[in-house]
Design a protein around this motif. Structure first.
Motif, PDB file in Angstrom:
ATOM      1  N   GLY A 161       0.611  -1.301  -0.131  1.00 21.29           N
ATOM      2  CA  GLY A 161      -0.201   0.002   0.049  1.00 21.29           C
ATOM      3  C   GLY A 161       0.973   1.074  -0.006  1.00 21.29           C
ATOM      4  O   GLY A 161       1.781   1.323  -0.994  1.00 21.29           O
ATOM      5  N   TRP A 162       0.518   2.193   0.830  1.00 21.96           N
ATOM      6  CA  TRP A 162       1.307   3.199   0.811  1.00 21.96           C
ATOM      7  C   TRP A 162       2.263   3.469   1.969  1.00 21.96           C
ATOM      8  O   TRP A 162       2.785   4.214   2.434  1.00 21.96           O
ATOM      9  CB  TRP A 162       0.145   4.622   1.253  1.00 21.96           C
ATOM     10  CG  TRP A 162      -0.751   4.679   0.219  1.00 21.96           C
ATOM     11  CD1 TRP A 162      -0.774   5.638  -0.874  1.00 21.96           C
ATOM     12  CD2 TRP A 162      -2.128   3.962  -0.018  1.00 21.96           C
ATOM     13  NE1 TRP A 162      -1.829   5.385  -1.911  1.00 21.96           N
ATOM     14  CE2 TRP A 162      -2.656   4.562  -0.999  1.00 21.96           C
ATOM     15  CE3 TRP A 162      -2.701   3.243   0.957  1.00 21.96           C
ATOM     16  CZ2 TRP A 162      -4.024   4.202  -1.498  1.00 21.96           C
ATOM     17  CZ3 TRP A 162      -3.986   2.755   0.437  1.00 21.96           C
ATOM     18  CH2 TRP A 162      -4.695   3.140  -0.809  1.00 21.96           C
ATOM     19  N   GLY A 163       2.615   2.072   2.604  1.00 15.72           N
ATOM     20  CA  GLY A 163       3.972   2.197   3.225  1.00 15.72           C
ATOM     21  C   GLY A 163       3.809   2.193   4.672  1.00 15.72           C
ATOM     22  O   GLY A 163       4.633   2.328   5.551  1.00 15.72           O
ATOM     23  N   SER A 164       2.632   2.282   5.178  1.00 18.00           N
ATOM     24  CA  SER A 164       2.577   2.551   6.614  1.00 18.00           C
ATOM     25  C   SER A 164       3.082   1.491   7.412  1.00 18.00           C
ATOM     26  O   SER A 164       3.520   1.855   8.596  1.00 18.00           O
ATOM     27  CB  SER A 164       0.964   2.766   6.962  1.00 18.00           C
ATOM     28  OG  SER A 164       0.487   3.900   6.219  1.00 18.00           O
ATOM     29  N   LEU A 165       2.923   0.130   7.341  1.00 18.97           N
ATOM     30  CA  LEU A 165       3.416  -0.856   7.997  1.00 18.97           C
ATOM     31  C   LEU A 165       4.997  -0.759   8.085  1.00 18.97           C
ATOM     32  O   LEU A 165       5.657  -1.206   8.909  1.00 18.97           O
ATOM     33  CB  LEU A 165       2.954  -2.201   7.727  1.00 18.97           C
ATOM     34  CG  LEU A 165       3.748  -3.511   8.343  1.00 18.97           C
ATOM     35  CD1 LEU A 165       3.562  -3.514   9.635  1.00 18.97           C
ATOM     36  CD2 LEU A 165       3.101  -4.811   7.788  1.00 18.97           C
TER      37      LEU A 165
END
Length: 432
Positions: free
Chosen positions: A201-205
């Motif tokens: 996704g947008w790199g949150s993890l």
């Protein structure tokens, strides 16, 4: 008899029971119970859509086009009219002379016109074999490459597009932070570990794992827009030396071994026919003793076989080629690939709360005036897509609440030949 009376009579014939909704027709006439939400048919074109494509897809097209609407509580309307808006139960479907009479009456109301063209955003025509790399890339980009600002509007600052982990009175942002941290603790991340996030996704993890746990993290996604934003977030956080973002199919990742793999809300895109390949690939990428955290929506095992694939509305407008399997199927495929499944946690109610929060964000954005610095959701995308998302998320929230679908975190280990899994003997230490 008014147009609203005739529409109600048609709906009740199709449902085989009373329609528990008030109806307002295109001519302003109303019929039905005075309390509760109102089903608004803005244009008789909605009936033509249902006539040419009965069931959930015709209703969805009418909704997306704005021909069909709800005034009042959308959740209550969906609960009351499930059979009408999604799919008339097969045992109640008109047959024989009743079917002919229903069709004649609908034709008289709708007018003898050709079928209206589907509204924008519908996936029309697939290219390549189902779940081939080319087709998966195109379907993922249909869903995700619609503008990062629109997703920020819906998801909030966390930019996490999977089920949050709620505590009483918590906010969406806190719940998403707690979910990311729960994943990291289940994976027992340590400084210097290599983490692969499949469908990042947008790199949150990746940001949380690298920033809080000191791992070296790699994320793969098929969405160019997701990757661009994730890279920007990584650079702004000063983590470019620890985090790499790739536009890459999970089947092409070949730089293992990794100490841990996370897959959050990605496996629904894999397809039941490809699931063993998916499990084999992740197993091969882990070192012996490495952990996998698979977070995935599941259907109920006694649902109709068609539920392996998502309904017509979601397949055409939201998740093309998406498929849901029972959690038992997921566990079986992981075990066949060589994983030892050590823990399974259901987060069904948590996803319902998450979806309601996302719907609230979208509705607030739709109501917000188009002012500099605070654009409304429609300005960030288009009216049709905003309507798609509001309906899909509200209906999904109800599906989780009513136990029609679930979501589970499965923790699995590539247990080495010594037999030592590395997990605690009796307690879930990630709870501390």
């Amino acid at each position: 008899m008014t147009a609203a009376d005739r529409v109600r009579a048609l709906a009740e014939t199709a449902l085989g029971s009373a329609l528990p909704l008030r109806v307002r027709a295109w001519d302003g006439s109303e019929a039905g119970p005075p309390e509760g939400p109102v089903l608004v048919i803005r244009h008789r074109r909605a009936l033509r859509r249902l006539l040419w494509r009965p069931g959930e897809l015709g209703a969805a097209r009418a909704w997306v086009a704005g021909d069909l609407d709800v005034e009042g509580d959308l959740y209550e309307a969906l609960e009351r009219a499930t059979g009408l808006l999604w799919l008339v139960p097969e045992e109640h479907a008109p047959r024989g002379s009743r079917l002919a009479a229903t069709a004649r009456e609908m034709l008289a109301l709708a007018g003898p016109m050709p079928p209206p063209p589907p509204p924008p955003e519908e996936v029309r025509g697939h290219f390549g074999a189902r779940h081939s790399k080319l087709r998966d890339r195109r379907t993922i980009r249909h869903h995700y490459d619609v503008g990062n600002d629109f997703y920020r509007c819906v998801l909030g600052p966390s930019m996490v597009y999977s089920c949050a982990y709620w505590t009483d009175g918590g906010t969406l942002e806190q719940a998403q932070h707690d979910k990311l941290d729960l994943v990291c603790r289940k994976l027992a991340l340590q400084p210097g570990d290599r983490l692969l996030d499949v469908g990042c996704g947008w790199g949150s993890l990746l940001l949380h794992a690298a920033g809080t746990y000191g791992v070296r993290a790699t994320g793969v996604t098929l969405s160019r827009e997701q990757a661009a934003m994730a890279r920007k977030r990584v650079a702004e956080a000063g983590l470019a030396d620890k985090v790499e973002i790739r536009v890459q199919d999970y089947r092409d990742v070949d730089d293992g071994p990794y100490d841990a793999i996370a897959s959050l809300g990605m496996a629904e895109h894999v397809g039941s026919d490809q699931y063993r390949l998916y499990a084999d690939q992740l197993h091969a990428l882990l070192r012996p003793g490495g952990r996998l955290l698979n977070h995935q929506i599941a259907r109920r095992p006694h649902a109709r076989e068609r539920a392996y694939r998502l309904n017509g509305f979601i397949d055409r407008y939201v998740f093309p080629d998406g498929e849901l399997s029972p959690v038992g199927h997921t566990v079986s495929m992981l075990e066949q690939a060589g994983f030892e499944v050590r823990d399974l946690e259901s987060l069904r109610e948590h996803y319902a709360l998450t979806l309601r929060a996302w719907v609230g964000n979208l509705e607030a954005a739709l109501a917000r005036p188009a002012a500099p610095g605070a654009p409304g959701a429609v300005r960030l995308t288009n009216p049709g897509r905003a309507r798609v998302w509001r309906l899909y998320m509200a209906a999904s929230a109800l599906s989780f609440e009513r136990n029609r679908i679930g979501v589970n975190q499965v923790l699995a280990v590539r247990t080495p030949s010594s037999g030592s899994s590395g997990l605690p003997l009796r307690t879930r230490d990630w709870r501390s």
